[in-house]
Design a protein around this motif. Structure first.
Motif, mmCIF file in Angstrom:
data_model
loop_
_atom_site.group_PDB
_atom_site.id
_atom_site.type_symbol
_atom_site.label_atom_id
_atom_site.label_comp_id
_atom_site.label_asym_id
_atom_site.label_seq_id
_atom_site.Cartn_x
_atom_site.Cartn_y
_atom_site.Cartn_z
ATOM 1 N N THR A 275 3.301 1.334 10.823
ATOM 2 C CA THR A 275 2.441 0.598 9.566
ATOM 3 C C THR A 275 1.741 1.702 9.479
ATOM 4 O OG1 THR A 275 3.213 -1.930 9.659
ATOM 5 C CG2 THR A 275 0.744 -0.967 8.347
ATOM 6 N N VAL A 276 1.129 2.577 8.411
ATOM 7 C CA VAL A 276 -0.022 2.884 7.970
ATOM 8 C C VAL A 276 -1.065 3.001 7.351
ATOM 9 C CG1 VAL A 276 -0.324 6.073 7.433
ATOM 10 C CG2 VAL A 276 1.562 5.455 8.036
ATOM 11 N N VAL A 277 -2.440 2.633 7.731
ATOM 12 C CA VAL A 277 -3.355 1.932 7.091
ATOM 13 C C VAL A 277 -4.066 3.184 6.946
ATOM 14 C CG1 VAL A 277 -4.733 0.216 7.216
ATOM 15 C CG2 VAL A 277 -3.041 -0.302 7.613
ATOM 16 N N HIS A 278 -4.638 3.298 5.482
ATOM 17 C CA HIS A 278 -5.480 4.533 5.628
ATOM 18 C C HIS A 278 -6.661 4.353 3.620
ATOM 19 C CE1 HIS A 278 -5.968 8.728 3.486
ATOM 20 N NE2 HIS A 278 -7.172 8.462 3.826
ATOM 21 N N ARG A 279 -7.899 4.055 4.698
ATOM 22 C CA ARG A 279 -9.018 4.036 4.142
ATOM 23 C C ARG A 279 -9.774 4.946 3.344
ATOM 24 N NH1 ARG A 279 -14.018 1.469 6.711
ATOM 25 N NH2 ARG A 279 -13.019 -0.634 7.056
ATOM 26 N N TYR A 280 -10.161 5.050 2.272
ATOM 27 C CA TYR A 280 -10.323 6.081 0.884
ATOM 28 C C TYR A 280 -11.345 6.208 0.698
ATOM 29 C CZ TYR A 280 -5.249 8.462 -0.128
ATOM 30 O OH TYR A 280 -4.164 8.937 0.204
ATOM 31 N N GLU A 281 -12.445 7.380 0.872
ATOM 32 C CA GLU A 281 -13.081 6.832 1.796
ATOM 33 C C GLU A 281 -14.361 7.079 0.261
ATOM 34 O OE1 GLU A 281 -15.516 6.584 4.269
ATOM 35 O OE2 GLU A 281 -13.246 6.472 5.080
ATOM 36 N N GLY A 282 -15.395 6.385 -0.443
ATOM 37 C CA GLY A 282 -15.767 7.113 -1.918
ATOM 38 C C GLY A 282 -14.802 6.030 -2.821
ATOM 39 N N ALA A 283 -14.033 5.665 -1.972
ATOM 40 C CA ALA A 283 -13.428 4.587 -3.973
ATOM 41 C C ALA A 283 -13.366 3.537 -3.640
ATOM 42 C CB ALA A 283 -11.854 4.843 -3.586
ATOM 43 N N GLY A 284 -13.658 2.708 -4.844
ATOM 44 C CA GLY A 284 -13.498 1.251 -5.192
ATOM 45 C C GLY A 284 -12.062 0.628 -5.738
ATOM 46 N N HIS A 285 -11.819 -0.321 -5.853
ATOM 47 C CA HIS A 285 -11.120 -0.555 -5.576
ATOM 48 C C HIS A 285 -10.061 -0.502 -7.586
ATOM 49 C CE1 HIS A 285 -8.005 -4.436 -5.751
ATOM 50 N NE2 HIS A 285 -7.964 -3.866 -7.211
ATOM 51 N N GLY A 286 -8.695 -0.151 -7.566
ATOM 52 C CA GLY A 286 -8.410 0.101 -8.226
ATOM 53 C C GLY A 286 -8.261 2.197 -8.787
ATOM 54 N N PHE A 287 -8.774 2.439 -7.354
ATOM 55 C CA PHE A 287 -8.707 4.080 -7.344
ATOM 56 C C PHE A 287 -7.654 5.109 -7.919
ATOM 57 C CE2 PHE A 287 -8.252 3.627 -2.954
ATOM 58 C CZ PHE A 287 -7.128 4.531 -2.835
ATOM 59 N N VAL A 288 -5.773 4.450 -7.574
ATOM 60 C CA VAL A 288 -4.832 4.971 -7.903
ATOM 61 C C VAL A 288 -4.794 5.229 -9.492
ATOM 62 C CG1 VAL A 288 -2.252 4.982 -7.117
ATOM 63 C CG2 VAL A 288 -3.795 4.821 -5.695
ATOM 64 N N GLN A 289 -4.554 4.051 -10.233
ATOM 65 C CA GLN A 289 -4.771 3.740 -11.537
ATOM 66 C C GLN A 289 -5.973 4.727 -12.208
ATOM 67 O OE1 GLN A 289 -4.826 -0.156 -13.062
ATOM 68 N NE2 GLN A 289 -4.732 0.541 -15.123
#
Length: 317
Positions: A275-289
């Protein structure tokens, strides 16, 4: 780091609305009204709508393949994409842009599932529909355009939850053909005590999704029979996570759901799941969408492609 300035600017531009009863029909119509015209969408060589017969009934699926040099039905690795929307919003059109970007970034054939929504279709309709599409792929193989190799379940938010639940259900039946699970900011614990994770408190207000709004958004799912104690609803409550497919979990720094997604990743690792877990800094929920047009968050598609093509990772090297 602070919330990304462009995200902060957009959030600040939204009008303040007093909370009130949620109207699924009106909210769905509002989402659909924001979908760009087909000619204005990210170009993909081959896009086709089809209906997949499953044990749960016919399920609409939109298929994307970005290889312009290949025949539309040429066999390739497959992604089954499951959109988010708290089980009552979202659809093939509202998340069309995500599926298109996945197809382009990965080079795989993407099967986006138009699963049934609550409250009209009670739990576990969404899970049954996605399971049925995976079973159809397994049974059809080259006839569906899948080459028998990569078979990844990819979902955002509640779609990420469905992805890992379907992978678990298939594993329990001895079907271990799913090769990867990719979960974008998944909602894996619907036991909605707002103090259960620090991120629920730290990110309670001001970042787009607010902690107080999570329960109302999931109420249609609960009213449709979903029990938060059921691992099919809250997969973090599953006692044994061993044997599940390798996972990529992306979380947002300012997402109230950040900590549950990251804890689920650690539990997968503890169970021996790569498993790889990566936190995207500066982002809230839904940032990919919503914010993948920003380079920092569009990188999620490249990270997904790298994960799905990393044979050395799967071999444990």
């Amino acid at each position: 780091m602070p919330l990304h300035p462009e995200i902060a600017r957009i959030l600040a531009s939204f009008p303040h609305e007093e909370p009130g009863p949620l109207d699924p029909v009106a909210m769905r119509a509002g989402e659909e009204s924001q979908v760009p015209a087909p000619d204005d969408r990210h170009p993909v060589a081959h896009v086709a709508d089809r209906v997949v017969p499953t044990a749960a009934g016919d399920v609409p699926v939109r298929v994307y393949f970005a290889d312009a040099q290949a025949e539309p039905d040429a066999a390739a690795g497959a992604i089954v994409y499951i959109h988010g929307g708290a089980y009552f919003l979202g659809g093939l059109n509202t998340h069309d842009h995500v599926a298109r970007q996945l197809a382009t970034a990965t080079g795989l054939r993407v099967f986006s599932v138009g699963y049934r929504l609550a409250p009209e279709h009670p739990f576990p309709a969404a899970i049954d529909d996605v399971t049925g599409v995976v079973e159809w792929l397994l049974g059809s193989g080259h006839g569906a355009g899948w080459d028998g190799g990569v078979l990844a379940l990819v979902g955002d938010s509640s779609g990420g939850t469905v992805a890992t639940v379907v992978a678990s259900a298939l594993h329990d039946r001895g079907i271990d053909r799913v090769t990867h699970q990719v979960l974008y900011y998944p909602s894996v614990d619907l036991d909605l005590n707002p103090d259960r994770y620090p991120s629920m408190v730290e990110n309670a207000t001001g970042y787009g999704m607010e902690t107080a709004g999570i329960a109302p958004f999931n109420q249609f799912y609960f009213d449709s029979g979903a029990d938060p104690q059921d691992p099919r609803v809250s997969p973090i409550k599953r006692s044994d996570l061993s044997g599940l497919p390798p996972a990529l979990i992306l979380t947002g720094e300012f997402d109230p759901m950040r900590d549950e997604g990251e804890l689920y990743g650690r539990r997968l690792q503890d169970a021996g799941v790569r498993t790889v877990v990566h936190r995207y800094e500066g982002a809230g929920h839904g940032f990919v969408q919503h914010f993948s047009w920003l380079p920092e968050y569009g990188a999620a598609f490249a990270e997904t492609a790298a994960f799905l093509n990393d044979d050395a990772f799967l071999r444990g090297e």
